[in-house]
Design an enzyme around this catalytic site. Structure first.
Site, PDB file in Angstrom:
ATOM      1  N   GLU A 185       0.845  -1.240  -0.127  1.00 50.93           N
ATOM      2  CA  GLU A 185       0.057  -0.088   0.077  1.00 50.93           C
ATOM      3  C   GLU A 185       0.978   1.239  -0.122  1.00 50.93           C
ATOM      4  O   GLU A 185       0.696   2.200   0.536  1.00 50.93           O
ATOM      5  CB  GLU A 185      -0.855   0.094   1.171  1.00 50.93           C
ATOM      6  N   GLU A 254      -6.492  -7.724  -1.350  1.00 53.98           N
ATOM      7  CA  GLU A 254      -7.341  -7.704   0.005  1.00 53.98           C
ATOM      8  C   GLU A 254      -8.813  -7.461   0.098  1.00 53.98           C
ATOM      9  O   GLU A 254      -9.088  -6.165  -0.061  1.00 53.98           O
ATOM     10  CB  GLU A 254      -6.574  -6.519   0.989  1.00 53.98           C
TER      11      GLU A 254
END
Ligand SMILES: *[C@@H]1O[C@H](CO)[C@@H](O)[C@H](O)[C@H]1NC(C)=O
Ligand SMILES: *[C@@H]1O[C@H](CO)[C@@H](O)[C@H](O)[C@H]1NC(C)=O
Ligand SMILES: *[C@@H]1O[C@H](CO)[C@@H](O)[C@H](O)[C@H]1NC(C)=O
Ligand SMILES: *[C@@H]1O[C@H](CO)[C@@H](O)[C@H](O)[C@H]1NC(C)=O
Length: 578
Positions: A185, A254
């Site tokens: 991320e 995710e």
């Protein structure tokens, strides 16, 4: 003689098998704009997140087989640097950190593995997975274009890739690893580093690919990922997500099927129907790889919970609960969903982009038809409140609110995401999934592992207040908590002694004032003691604390217990006001 000869043959056969790859016939992994390609074939893949140190090795095989039974093709895990290298250059690959054993168990169960090396992983894990000693490397700046940091990161990533290669765990060696991740991320914060952020991201990508691991690499939430890395989605819903190139497949690293729990907060719950809806919509709209974050959440053992507020349980409301038990109806409903998606797989991989049909104001179909007669379809009703009757290929279908119907043959509804427990009855170990109810999972039916390692007797120790250990020392001023504890403890005691004169007392009396202890700025938690008595506590992130204290004439001992709640840095600044 005859028997002996047979025995020799058997040994030779086993050896030949090992040479050819321990778990699979060696296969290559690549991708195109539609899907991950395994051994030359496009695949629609369901992945389940299990973090190996959040379970015990005794639990691993059970968790993996329950994942497989639930229709999972791939196990996903992060790699936890601070668990593997607690002291610089001293590695730990034992016990809960025996990653090789974990990966091998995944392989021997016939599942694939998606390894997210990071090595910054966030993960609600202590210090995001970074070893605390990293802070002490001169000139280091984390996750940016900084030579000391890049050297350390590269060393660890290289170490992990080399370990996996030595153990023959990559797909082309006959192992289960089909995909890797570098960073995590980073796109969320890249711009805050200015041009150095972009330079670092490009370096990380190039460094990773340069390790010749022989399987694809991904970067999640990295819209500017280079052309040779798949940029992927992390969210509650990822239908409609498009990677930054038509040459890359749509990958969901995710899917947040629940959430972690913070101290004092309510335990998060995400309804099963909504998770199933999100998965079905993802494959409906061209998705190809979906990972549940988490499929099993587990436990933050020891001091591994991240700061500032994560609790010991990392249950996550996942399909397998913290104790390794099936969470119903979540696990069973998703199993049925996976079976329905698998029925559509031939059509999904045959078609590059589905045929779209608007069925109503908030209803739509995506049709995957090929070779004239073969066809699978997804019918969605994205109206949250009302069901809808739609017409598709001259047949009427009733779609409940916020649901997707899956039609593997473009006629018969095999599955609807909103209808729990009305799907085909599936027998599982000791539990009939058809008998869904809203009750919690029937614990008594499952006893997957012994619990005799839990102590039957409790003990407690009363700790003396103050800096009593051998490692106490004197310092004028305030210290940086982490610089002192080096994360070997969450606790740091401060003690000081002040003298209160008669004049101080009379000054307070004359001015109708009383002494107050002020901490200008602190985190995460502090306990205040005066003359051996507990006076109060405070918690927060960079908050000011004002605590009235009773001081007596003469010497007064002021003692503070500074605490981290998961790893972050604490600054304490003290002032006494009269
Ligand atoms: C995988 O790809 C490499 C390089 O293209 C090739 O040499 C090898 O034979 C392939 N392996 C398999 C099992 O297809
Ligand atoms: C379509 O049909 C042709 C001829 O029957 C066959 O060769 C091909 O494999 C089929 N395609 C798919 C995706 O099944
Ligand atoms: C450390 O603690 C002991 C008591 O356990 C005390 O006698 C000693 O003076 C302390 N040392 C310092 C430097 O505070
Ligand atoms: C950490 O501790 C060392 C000595 O142990 C000191 O030189 C350094 O200034 C400290 N750093 C911070 C940020 O407090």
């Amino acid at each position: 003689m005859g028997i002996k000869f047979q025995w020799v043959c058997l040994v030779l056969t086993v050896q030949a098998l090992i040479v050819a790859g321990e778990f699979f016939k060696p296969f290559n992994v690549s991708y195109d704009g539609r899907a991950i390609i395994i051994d030359g074939k496009r695949r629609m893949l369901i992945s389940g997140g299990i973090h190996y140190p959040r379970a015990t090795p005794e639990m691993w095989s059970d968790l993996i087989s329950k994942s497989k039974e639930g229709g999972v093709d791939v196990i996903e895990t992060y790699v936890f640097w601070n668990g593997h290298e607690p002291v610089r250059g001293q590695y730990n690959f034992e016990g809960r950190y025996n990653i090789v054993k974990f990966v091998k168990q995944v392989g021997s169960s016939g599942l694939y593995l998606f390894l997210r090396i990071g090595p910054y992983v966030c993960a609600e894990w202590n210090f995001g997975g970074f070893p605390v000693w990293l802070r002490d490397i001169p000139g280091i700046e984390f996750r940016t274009d900084n030579i000391p940091f890049k050297e350390e990161m590269q060393r660890f990533v290289k170490k992990i890739v080399a370990l996996m290669r030595e153990e023959s765990l990559f797909s082309w060696q006959g192992g289960p690893i089909i995909m890797l991740q570098i960073e995590n991320e980073y796109g969320n914060i890249e711009s805050s580093y200015g041009p150095k952020g972009k330079a670092y991201m490009r370096w990380a990508a190039k460094m990773a690919v340069g390790l010749d691991a022989g399987v694809p690499w991904v970067m999640c939430k990295q819209t500017d990922a280079p052309e040779y890395i798949i940029d992927t989605c992390n969210r509650y819903y990822c239908d409609g997500f498009k990677p930054n190139s038509k040459k890359k497949p749509i990958v969901w690293t995710e899917h947040w099927d629940g959430w972690y729990t913070n101290w004092g907060d309510r335990v998060p719950h995400r309804p099963t129907e909504d998770i199933a809806f999100a998965v079905a919509r993802f494959f409906q709209r061209g998705g190809s790889f979906q990972n549940y974050y988490m499929y099993f959440g587990g436990t933050n053992f020891g001091r591994t919970a991240g700061g500032p507020n994560i609790i010991t349980s990392y249950d996550y409301d996942a399909p397998i609960d913290e104790y390794g038990l099936l969470r119903q109806p979540k696990w069973g409903h998703l199993k049925d969903l996976h079976a329905a998606i698998k029925l559509c797989e031939p059509a999904l991989v045959a078609v590059n982009s589905p045929h779209y049909i608007k069925l109503g104001p908030q209803q739509e179909a995506h049709v995957y038809s090929y070779n004239g007669s073969k066809c699978s379809a997804f019918l969605a009703n994205i109206d949250e409140h009302n069901s809808a009757t739609v017409k598709f290929r001259n047949q009427a279908y009733i779609l409940p609110p916020w649901s997707v119907s899956i039609l593997p043959d473009c006629r018969t509804t095999a599955f609807n995401t909103a209808k729990i427990g009305v799907q085909t009855s599936i027998k599982t170990t000791g539990l009939d999934v058809a008998s869904y109810s809203n009750d919690p999972a029937p614990l008594k039916l499952m006893a997957p592992y012994e619990v005799d390692y839990i102590s039957k007797t409790w003990k407690f120790l009363r700790e003396p207040i103050g800096a009593w250990s051998d490692s106490n020392f004197t310092y004028q001023g305030i210290l940086e908590h982490l610089n002192v504890t080096k994360d070997h403890s969450d606790y740091l005691w401060y003690s000081t002694r002040i003298y209160i004169s008669d004049e101080d007392i009379s000054y307070w009396e004359e001015n109708q004032a009383s002494p107050v202890l002020t901490i200008d700025s602190m985190r995460d938690f502090v306990c205040i003691f005066v003359n051996g008595q507990f006076k109060g506590s405070a918690k927060g992130k960079w908050i000011k604390v004002v605590e009235p204290v009773d001081l007596i004439q003469g010497h007064n001992d002021i003692t503070l217990l500074s605490q981290t709640v998961g790893l972050q840095v604490i600054y304490l600044v003290l002032f006494f006001c009269g």
